[in-house]
Design an enzyme around this catalytic site. Structure first.
Site: not given
Ligand code: ACM
Length: 269
Positions: A38, A109, A147, A174
């Site tokens: 990402e 996203k 992510c 994370v």
């Molecule tokens: C994330 O969505 N980068 C934790």
């Protein structure tokens, strides 16, 4: 076909350096589908939109897009990478779908994580599946999520129902839970998943985010085919048959999608 997930540590705001590094890693990866993390060119941790805006780029005319398109055209690989997308004055946390000699596509996203909500618009593309060919000309269908989308099982499900054989998953993880959840996402949807995460840490003010590495490729049985360590910069590979994701017969009388009862799932809307 062969999948490669590239795990490295982009340097915050060092866009040129990150681009050069990613291109060189993609050139090294001998694969049909290459997944990068990402926000690969900018780094991750921004809390003000104005700080990221100058480093963002368009899907059609961005410099990273042009450089990675050249790699795809030369190698025959499809590349999926996260990047900071600028569209007019809007910023999205997006993934570019870069196929050889084809117009580029984008996924934005859907589920923004933490301070991303201060920087990006929530994605408006929905979950999309793209027709791809490996380097031998075999067709497969590629879904894309980014992510934190992993935390919402609906994302993987929507992609699988839309016909994805393989889900590319550029990430900057994370939270520690994703590497143990992705095999389940793969199993419950009978798809291959390819999570390319980053390593390193970024600090803004007095807050540090540490990225957990552990990129992984899972098969439709929920087995981990390849995985990386927490801190290493590496490329993990898996050789897969995407057609093997299409048979969702569980027993002689059970089909994963055929047995669904959407009329009972109205609470999901
Ligand atoms: C994330 O969505 N980068 C934790």
């Amino acid at each position: 076909m062969r999948i490669a997930c590239i795990q490295f540590a982009p340097v915050h705001k060092s866009v040129d350096e990150n681009r050069e590094r990613a291109v060189s890693l993609c050139e090294d990866a001998d694969a049909d589908l290459i997944v990068l993390p990402e926000l690969f060119s900018t780094g991750y941790f921004f809390i003000e939109r104005g700080d990221l805006l100058p480093h963002s780029e368009g899907i059609a005319d961005g410099e990273s897009m042009r450089m990675l398109q050249a790699v795809a055209d030369d190698s025959g690989a499809a590349i999926v990478t996260g990047f900071a997308e600028r569209d007019g004055d809007r910023l999205y946390n997006s993934a570019a779908i870069i196929r050889p000699n084809k117009p580029r596509d984008v996924y934005r996203k859907s589920h923004l994580f933490y301070r991303e909500k201060d920087v990006f618009m929530a994605g408006d593309t929905g979950f999309r599946v793209f027709d791809c060919q490996d380097r031998k000309g075999e067709e497969y269908r590629l879904g894309v999520m980014i992510c934190f989308d992993w935390y919402f099982p609906e994302a993987t499900r929507a992609l699988a129902l839309a016909g994805a054989d393989v889900i590319a998953h550029p990430s900057n993880l994370v939270r520690k839970d994703c590497p143990r959840s992705m095999p389940i996402r793969a199993l419950e949807n009978h798809v291959f998943t390819a999570t390319a995460n980053r390593t390193g840490a970024e600090t803004v003010g007095d807050e540090t985010l540490t990225f957990i590495g552990q990129s992984l490729i899972c098969d439709p049985g929920g087995e981990v085919l390849a995985s990386a360590g927490k801190d290493e910069e590496t490329i993990v590979y898996a050789d897969i048959d995407p057609a093997s994701a299409r048979d969702r017969q569980i027993t002689a009388t059970n089909d994963l999608f055929g047995d669904r009862r959407p009329e009972l799932y109205s609470a999901l809307h």
